[in-house]
Scaffold this motif. Structure first.
Motif, mmCIF file in Angstrom:
data_model
loop_
_atom_site.group_PDB
_atom_site.id
_atom_site.type_symbol
_atom_site.label_atom_id
_atom_site.label_comp_id
_atom_site.label_asym_id
_atom_site.label_seq_id
_atom_site.Cartn_x
_atom_site.Cartn_y
_atom_site.Cartn_z
ATOM 1 N N PRO A 275 0.827 -1.205 0.000
ATOM 2 C CA PRO A 275 0.000 0.000 0.000
ATOM 3 C C PRO A 275 0.864 1.260 0.000
ATOM 4 O O PRO A 275 1.917 1.306 0.636
ATOM 5 N N GLN A 276 0.424 2.260 -0.721
ATOM 6 C CA GLN A 276 1.129 3.535 -0.771
ATOM 7 C C GLN A 276 0.631 4.400 0.383
ATOM 8 O O GLN A 276 -0.564 4.600 0.542
ATOM 9 N N VAL A 277 1.554 4.900 1.191
ATOM 10 C CA VAL A 277 1.201 5.702 2.348
ATOM 11 C C VAL A 277 1.495 7.161 2.021
ATOM 12 O O VAL A 277 2.601 7.503 1.592
ATOM 13 N N GLN A 278 0.511 8.004 2.226
ATOM 14 C CA GLN A 278 0.696 9.441 2.034
ATOM 15 C C GLN A 278 1.137 10.044 3.365
ATOM 16 O O GLN A 278 0.478 9.872 4.377
ATOM 17 N N ARG A 279 2.249 10.724 3.341
ATOM 18 C CA ARG A 279 2.763 11.345 4.552
ATOM 19 C C ARG A 279 2.469 12.841 4.493
ATOM 20 O O ARG A 279 2.730 13.484 3.504
ATOM 21 N N GLY A 280 1.985 13.356 5.613
ATOM 22 C CA GLY A 280 1.591 14.754 5.668
ATOM 23 C C GLY A 280 2.711 15.668 6.116
ATOM 24 O O GLY A 280 3.868 15.267 6.296
ATOM 25 N N VAL A 281 2.346 16.905 6.321
ATOM 26 C CA VAL A 281 3.303 17.939 6.739
ATOM 27 C C VAL A 281 3.850 17.635 8.132
ATOM 28 O O VAL A 281 5.035 17.861 8.405
ATOM 29 N N ARG A 282 3.011 17.106 8.986
ATOM 30 C CA ARG A 282 3.461 16.796 10.338
ATOM 31 C C ARG A 282 4.568 15.753 10.334
ATOM 32 O O ARG A 282 5.557 15.878 11.050
ATOM 33 N N PHE A 283 4.418 14.721 9.520
ATOM 34 C CA PHE A 283 5.448 13.688 9.412
ATOM 35 C C PHE A 283 6.777 14.293 8.977
ATOM 36 O O PHE A 283 7.814 14.044 9.573
ATOM 37 N N TRP A 284 6.758 15.079 7.911
ATOM 38 C CA TRP A 284 7.996 15.650 7.391
ATOM 39 C C TRP A 284 8.589 16.697 8.329
ATOM 40 O O TRP A 284 9.805 16.846 8.402
ATOM 41 N N GLY A 285 7.754 17.390 9.077
ATOM 42 C CA GLY A 285 8.263 18.340 10.063
ATOM 43 C C GLY A 285 8.985 17.640 11.198
ATOM 44 O O GLY A 285 10.077 18.055 11.618
ATOM 45 N N VAL A 286 8.384 16.564 11.697
ATOM 46 C CA VAL A 286 9.024 15.787 12.765
ATOM 47 C C VAL A 286 10.299 15.122 12.246
ATOM 48 O O VAL A 286 11.333 15.119 12.927
ATOM 49 N N ALA B 91 12.267 16.149 9.796
ATOM 50 C CA ALA B 91 13.302 17.182 9.632
ATOM 51 C C ALA B 91 13.869 17.601 10.979
ATOM 52 O O ALA B 91 15.083 17.808 11.119
ATOM 53 N N SER B 92 13.018 17.722 11.988
ATOM 54 C CA SER B 92 13.489 18.091 13.327
ATOM 55 C C SER B 92 14.429 17.036 13.901
ATOM 56 O O SER B 92 15.465 17.365 14.498
ATOM 57 N N LEU B 93 14.088 15.772 13.726
ATOM 58 C CA LEU B 93 14.949 14.696 14.212
ATOM 59 C C LEU B 93 16.287 14.681 13.474
ATOM 60 O O LEU B 93 17.331 14.425 14.075
#
Length: 147
Positions: free
Chosen positions: A19-30, A32-34
């Motif tokens: 399955p293709q999972v769509q990642r939102g802004v919150r995922f990419w923000g976290v 990038a922070s890590l």
């Protein structure tokens, strides 16, 4: 007994069955922070090692250069199992926030030091925070899939 073919195994998925999972802004923000936290923690070890001759010339302590260089690494390594257990008890968010605060406090103490003892104490405190950051980033990343 029926023979199982590799196509029937659950780990043998193809692009059509995954399955293709769509990642939102919150995922990419976290994420990038890590990444930034990992970079800053790792960068600190190399900064001390390369600037050590200038530091010892300015504040003295040429005979204690071994502790200046290694107290960060030792303190970050020793407490990593403890941070793992704390994360099991309290979750990953609050121990990571505490580790960031401890790392920043140690950076402030080390950056404002005027003698070798204060620099060693600052690097040690900073290493404690970095140890928490190292282990909690690695532990917390699988949880990031849920975002």
């Amino acid at each position: 007994m029926a023979e199982i073919t590799p196509a029937e195994l659950p780990d043998n998925r193809t692009a059509a069955t995954t399955p293709q999972v769509q990642r939102g802004v919150r995922f990419w923000g976290v994420f990038a922070s890590l990444c930034v936290l990992a970079f800053i923690s790792a960068l600190d070890v190399s900064i001390i090692a390369t600037s050590l001759p200038k530091i010892t010339a300015d504040i003295g302590g040429g005979s204690q250069f071994v502790w200046i260089a290694n107290c960060f690494v030792i303190s970050s390594t020793v407490l990593q199992p403890l941070f793992g257990q704390i994360a099991d008890i309290f979750g990953r968010r609050y121990p990571l926030a505490l580790s960031i605060i401890v790392f920043a406090l140690g950076s402030g103490i080390g950056g404002g030091s005027h003698n070798v003892g204060m620099l060693i104490a600052g690097c040690t405190i900073q290493g404690v925070g970095a140890g928490g950051i190292y282990v909690l980033i690695d532990i917390g990343f699988p949880k990031l899939e849920a975002l």
